[in-house]
Design a protein around this motif. Structure first.
Motif, PDB file in Angstrom:
ATOM      1  N   THR A  12      50.308  42.765  29.038  1.00 40.02           N
ATOM      2  CA  THR A  12      51.143  41.773  29.737  1.00 40.02           C
ATOM      3  C   THR A  12      52.140  41.135  28.779  1.00 40.02           C
ATOM      4  O   THR A  12      53.341  41.039  29.072  1.00 40.02           O
ATOM      5  CB  THR A  12      50.266  40.664  30.329  1.00 40.02           C
ATOM      6  N   ILE A  13      51.654  40.731  27.642  1.00 40.76           N
ATOM      7  CA  ILE A  13      52.507  40.086  26.628  1.00 40.76           C
ATOM      8  C   ILE A  13      53.560  41.055  26.147  1.00 40.76           C
ATOM      9  O   ILE A  13      54.752  40.715  26.051  1.00 40.76           O
ATOM     10  CB  ILE A  13      51.647  39.587  25.445  1.00 40.76           C
ATOM     11  N   ALA A  59      49.007  34.701  39.248  1.00 37.83           N
ATOM     12  CA  ALA A  59      48.028  35.721  39.616  1.00 37.83           C
ATOM     13  C   ALA A  59      46.727  35.523  38.833  1.00 37.83           C
ATOM     14  O   ALA A  59      45.631  35.575  39.388  1.00 37.83           O
ATOM     15  CB  ALA A  59      48.593  37.105  39.362  1.00 37.83           C
ATOM     16  N   LEU A  60      46.893  35.278  37.518  1.00 36.15           N
ATOM     17  CA  LEU A  60      45.705  35.102  36.675  1.00 36.15           C
ATOM     18  C   LEU A  60      44.938  33.844  37.064  1.00 36.15           C
ATOM     19  O   LEU A  60      43.714  33.799  37.018  1.00 36.15           O
ATOM     20  CB  LEU A  60      46.116  35.037  35.197  1.00 36.15           C
TER      21      LEU A  60
ATOM     22  N   LEU B  54      56.683  40.689  41.061  1.00 35.67           N
ATOM     23  CA  LEU B  54      56.457  41.670  40.005  1.00 35.67           C
ATOM     24  C   LEU B  54      55.404  41.169  39.017  1.00 35.67           C
ATOM     25  O   LEU B  54      54.500  41.896  38.620  1.00 35.67           O
ATOM     26  CB  LEU B  54      57.776  41.946  39.264  1.00 35.67           C
ATOM     27  N   GLY B  55      55.547  39.897  38.666  1.00 39.70           N
ATOM     28  CA  GLY B  55      54.576  39.293  37.726  1.00 39.70           C
ATOM     29  C   GLY B  55      53.174  39.298  38.291  1.00 39.70           C
ATOM     30  O   GLY B  55      52.218  39.646  37.601  1.00 39.70           O
ATOM     31  N   VAL B  56      53.078  38.941  39.565  1.00 37.67           N
ATOM     32  CA  VAL B  56      51.763  38.919  40.221  1.00 37.67           C
ATOM     33  C   VAL B  56      51.174  40.325  40.224  1.00 37.67           C
ATOM     34  O   VAL B  56      50.017  40.548  39.849  1.00 37.67           O
ATOM     35  CB  VAL B  56      51.887  38.375  41.664  1.00 37.67           C
ATOM     36  N   TRP B  57      51.994  41.270  40.627  1.00 37.19           N
ATOM     37  CA  TRP B  57      51.524  42.662  40.694  1.00 37.19           C
ATOM     38  C   TRP B  57      51.060  43.135  39.322  1.00 37.19           C
ATOM     39  O   TRP B  57      50.003  43.741  39.171  1.00 37.19           O
ATOM     40  CB  TRP B  57      52.658  43.542  41.217  1.00 37.19           C
ATOM     41  N   LEU B  62      47.163  44.815  35.531  1.00 36.62           N
ATOM     42  CA  LEU B  62      46.785  44.955  34.127  1.00 36.62           C
ATOM     43  C   LEU B  62      45.576  44.144  33.682  1.00 36.62           C
ATOM     44  O   LEU B  62      44.987  44.443  32.658  1.00 36.62           O
ATOM     45  CB  LEU B  62      47.977  44.587  33.237  1.00 36.62           C
ATOM     46  N   SER B  63      45.281  43.107  34.458  1.00 34.74           N
ATOM     47  CA  SER B  63      44.144  42.285  34.020  1.00 34.74           C
ATOM     48  C   SER B  63      42.869  43.115  34.043  1.00 34.74           C
ATOM     49  O   SER B  63      42.553  43.773  35.005  1.00 34.74           O
ATOM     50  CB  SER B  63      43.991  41.060  34.916  1.00 34.74           C
TER      51      SER B  63
END
Lengths: 156, 156
Positions: A12-13, A59-60, B54-57, B62-63
């Motif tokens: 992500t980073i 999201a996180l 996009l960030g949420v997706w 990726l988490s």
DNA sequence: GCTAAATTCACCCTAAAGTATGACCGAAAT
DNA sequence: ATTTCGGTCATACTTTAGGGTGAATTTAGC
């Protein structure tokens, strides 16, 4: 741990940094070669970066953590005191019910005389039974018979 | 399941929808009262919405899932073959080393003669030892001695 | 119903186990 | 130095175990 967090969200980073670098590179190139005002694109890029970050954070923050439950069975050794008669071995020897009775009392350390009294039969009968048991177990003495019978799980 | 997915990310979706609605509302109001070109703001809003998504997706994609390891103790019934000598019981009986030797061979089903040969002593010696063992274990016969010795964990 | 196996018992005989007693030796404890 | 204890062995005797054989009775399978 800080290091753990970084390594955890490495991708992500990396994505965020790469995007930022790319944007700066583009802007820098634009400024170098074309003397035009590109504030709109810069503005859009900043918004994109910020809102991407916002989305990631959202999201996180809001998504329930994905938990994968792994069940690991741990062996707990327990002393097995339950005796299971090995019927296969018993059949192989050909020992009859009555002979088994005698064998069981024999294993308890009783003498032939005591076994006879316990089973309400004569001493000679017990002698016959025990002799048969010895022959079927291929032994000569009662102690050997008991030992072998226990090994074969014929008696507890 | 689709429903499950929706309910899971309810908050995220709500945020997105609310943002979009808010933007449209603003634009609509601007158009209604001020006849100015606000394409830049509209553009920025679109970018914001898109990149938030996009960030949420990204974050969801990726988490790394958190793994929870749950150890379940499973009883494994095993014949515990590890024999631990009960020295306390042995001391109580007062059985000597030599007598224990005889007792062990006795438990294997050997006759006094065989034990004598095995230990390189005379038959009479074994008789003496075995008699002592019987007295110390308070029994009369070898089979009883073996049975009791096993019960007391003096022999395997 | 007949047969085969299981159970019962008897007699004889030998081998092994167990009892009782006494003795000798050596090491360790008193 | 003397006693105690473990280990060794012997002799005499009794009891128990085990082998061999035969046979009557019961039980269970065909």
């Amino acid at each position: 741990m800080t290091f753990g967090y970084i390594s955890k969200h490495k991708q992500t980073i990396l994505y965020g940094v790469a995007l930022a670098v790319l944007l700066f590179l583009l802007k820098w190139l634009e400024w170098r070669f074309i003397i035009v005002d590109h504030t709109i694109e810069l503005y859009a890029g900043c918004i994109a970066v910020i809102f991407t970050g916002l989305g990631v954070w959202l999201a996180l923050k809001l998504s329930k953590p994905k938990t994968t439950v792994i069940t690991v069975e741990k062996e707990l050794r327990v002393n097995d005191s339950t005796f299971v008669l090995n019927e296969a071995a018993l059949d192989e020897t050909g020992i009859s019910k009555r002979e088994l009775d005698v064998l069981l009392l024999m294993a308890e350390g009783l003498s032939n005389q005591e076994i006879a009294e316990r089973l309400f039969v004569s001493l000679n009968t017990i002698k016959t039974h025990s002799s048969n048991v010895f022959a079927k177990l291929d032994v000569e003495r009662r102690t050997q018979a008991v030992e072998k019978a226990k090994r074969l799980s014929i008696i507890p």
